[in-house]
Design an enzyme around this catalytic site. Structure first.
Site, PDB file in Angstrom:
ATOM      1  N   ASP A 275      -9.664  30.550  27.917  1.00 20.26           N
ATOM      2  CA  ASP A 275      -8.376  30.117  28.470  1.00 20.26           C
ATOM      3  C   ASP A 275      -8.577  30.214  29.986  1.00 20.26           C
ATOM      4  OD1 ASP A 275      -5.432  29.593  27.348  1.00 20.26           O
ATOM      5  OD2 ASP A 275      -5.176  30.768  29.157  1.00 20.26           O
TER       6      ASP A 275
ATOM      7  N   LYS B 206      -3.620  35.798  20.982  1.00 17.62           N
ATOM      8  CA  LYS B 206      -4.027  35.565  22.373  1.00 17.62           C
ATOM      9  C   LYS B 206      -4.422  36.893  22.983  1.00 17.62           C
ATOM     10  CE  LYS B 206      -4.031  32.017  25.256  1.00 17.62           C
ATOM     11  NZ  LYS B 206      -4.015  30.575  24.968  1.00 17.62           N
TER      12      LYS B 206
HETATM   13  N1  GLU Z   1      -6.764  28.687  25.065  1.00 21.50           N
HETATM   14  C1  GLU Z   1      -6.660  27.449  24.358  1.00 21.50           C
HETATM   15  C2  GLU Z   1      -5.230  27.209  23.932  1.00 21.50           C
HETATM   16  O1  GLU Z   1      -4.318  27.571  24.639  1.00 21.50           O
HETATM   17  C3  GLU Z   1      -7.674  27.341  23.239  1.00 21.50           C
HETATM   18  C4  GLU Z   1      -7.618  28.391  22.193  1.00 21.50           C
HETATM   19  C5  GLU Z   1      -8.772  28.328  21.197  1.00 21.50           C
HETATM   20  O2  GLU Z   1      -9.605  27.436  21.290  1.00 21.50           O
HETATM   21  O3  GLU Z   1      -8.787  29.193  20.326  1.00 21.50           O
HETATM   22  O4  GLU Z   1      -4.957  26.602  22.925  1.00 21.50           O
END
Ligand code: GLU
Length: 451
Positions: free
Chosen positions: A170, A130
């Site tokens: 996100d 992340k």
């Molecule tokens: N931010 C989204 C999550 O919390 C998607 C992450 C992604 O698609 O890599 O899963």
């Protein structure tokens, strides 16, 4: 002769707290998972010997960097950016980028940790990561956002790649920001490759990706209800948030014959007793994505609705609750209120929106409760499909991807039931998700030895 780490759960958590001072969100996320894993690995010596849980709760690396950009008044602004690469045992690091003033290292470490289990649950080959920055896109001009994204990618590009780490969106990072970041990556590296997901369909994005998290959270809800002989149809739903996840969750609830009563943003929530139908959801999408306005405007436009300033929607009586805004947005008191008002099921579109005390309330009341790492995994699952399409240089159509998303959510629900089923038929979805997510990553780590 190996020395095993047979410490008990409280001692393990003491260690986590000591090693991560001032990081409450990260400690909270580890605690929620570790509780269940301790039960599961109780008699499994190999996991203890290899210190697997301790290793998963220590990110592979945390990259922190300065992001310097110029605003429209020619002032130089300095922000902090991060990429947390938690674990790549089962695939390249994968997880979104968050731009929000509340972003800290603790928040990103918790999200990367959660992502590791979530991605494992999808069954696709993706590790957990992340990233983000304490940058607030709200109120910024398009060119300011572009300059920030370019500055952010100017450092991030050296840490990512289609087989290394594949970021996505996100909170605060949508199609516009992904476009600017992808453009900068391509400019710096001179390579067109699937290094980000959540791209627009014109340049390698997947159909269904924008809908996937919200639709997926409702499919998870539908699976939980079906498991107990119920359905979404005819039920009222309270939803928090008004971004990509919340509006698509609302859309799917409406399509399945449910009635959506609320949406919210950080300013408060709107309550529409007539139900927020498709036309009104489209209006909210326009408000948020194009005009970048506040949800309070809904009540000015649709005069039967009321706006509740500074409040969250959990005291509105409902059958179904979908927290789709952000972490820790539903506490113990609010969980009690939902239960007292007869809520039947909770499915989390956001990551860790319910506090540990709130989760306990749902479990004690035997409410169907789908935690984010299972319920909102549809988004990253379709991101995984976007990676496959980019690697193969193909694109699947909307219908095919819709079927795949439905199947993926059914599969995730099934794994949670397998590991979370209790005597008497109640399913502890938290336990199921934690153990199923952990097992795959842990077994891969065992295969690698000590690395
Ligand atoms: N931010 C989204 C999550 O919390 C998607 C992450 C992604 O698609 O890599 O899963």
């Amino acid at each position: 002769m190996a020395v095993s780490d047979h410490v008990d759960f409280p001692t393990f958590m003491e260690g986590v707290k000591k090693r991560n001072p001032g990081q409450p969100e990260f400690v909270q996320a580890v605690q929620e998972v570790a509780q269940d894993i301790f039960d599961f690995i109780g008699d499994k010596e190999e996991y203890h010997e290899a210190q697997i849980l301790r290793r998963i709760a220590e990110p592979d690396r945390v990259v922190s960097f300065r992001v310097c950009w110029e605003d429209d008044n020619h002032c130089i602004r300095v922000q902090r950016g991060w990429r947390v690469q938690n674990n790549n045992a089962i695939g390249p690091y994968k997880g979104g980028i968050r731009f929000h003033p509340s972003v800290t290292e603790s928040v990103l470490k918790f999200l990367a940790f959660e992502q590791t289990f979530k991605n494992s649950l999808t069954g696709l080959p993706m590790g957990g990561g992340k990233g983000g920055a304490n940058f607030n896109p709200r109120g910024k001009s398009d060119s300011e956002v572009m300059r920030f994204c370019q500055a952010f990618m100017t450092e991030l590009y050296r840490h990512i790649g289609p087989d290394t780490d594949v970021p996505a969106g996100d909170i605060g990072v949508g199609a516009r920001e992904i476009g600017y970041m992808f453009g900068q990556y391509k400019r710096i590296t001179n390579r067109w490759e699937g290094v980000l997901t959540g791209k627009a369909t014109e340049y390698g994005g997947s159909q269904m990706r924008p809908e996937a998290t919200g639709y997926g959270a409702v499919y998870f809800m539908q699976n939980m209800l079906k498991h107990q002989g119920m359905d979404v149809e005819g039920h009222t739903a309270v939803i928090s948030g008004s971004g990509n996840v919340a509006t698509h969750a609302a859309e799917k609830i409406v399509q399945l014959g449910g009635k959506v009563l609320t949406l919210s943003d950080s300013g408060g929530f709107i309550h529409d007793p007539d139900g927020i139908d498709q036309e009104r959801i489209d209006w909210v999408k326009q408000l948020k994505n194009v005009r970048r306005g506040r949800i309070s405007e809904y009540a000015d436009h649709f005069t039967n609705a009321t706006f509740h300033e500074g409040k969250r929607p959990w005291d509105v009586p409902c059958d179904l609750a979908l927290p789709c805004a952000t972490q820790n947005e539903l506490n113990e008191e609010e969980a009690k209120e939902l239960v007292a008002n007869g809520v039947k099921a909770v499915s989390e579109g956001a990551n860790m929106p319910t506090t540990l005390e709130g989760v306990k309330v749902f479990h004690d009341a035997k409410i169907m409760y789908g935690p984010g790492k299972a319920a909102n995994a549809g988004g990253v699952a379709v991101s995984g499909l976007e990676m496959s399409q980019n690697s193969e240089r193909i694109s699947w159509n909307h219908e095919r991807l819709g079927e795949m998303l439905t199947e993926l959510m059914e599969g995730i629900h099934g794994k949670c039931v397998e590991y979370g089923k209790q005597d008497g038929g109640y399913v502890d979805y938290v336990k199921g998700a934690n153990i199923a997510g952990f097992k795959k990553v842990a077994d891969a780590m065992l295969a690698f030895g000590v690395v």
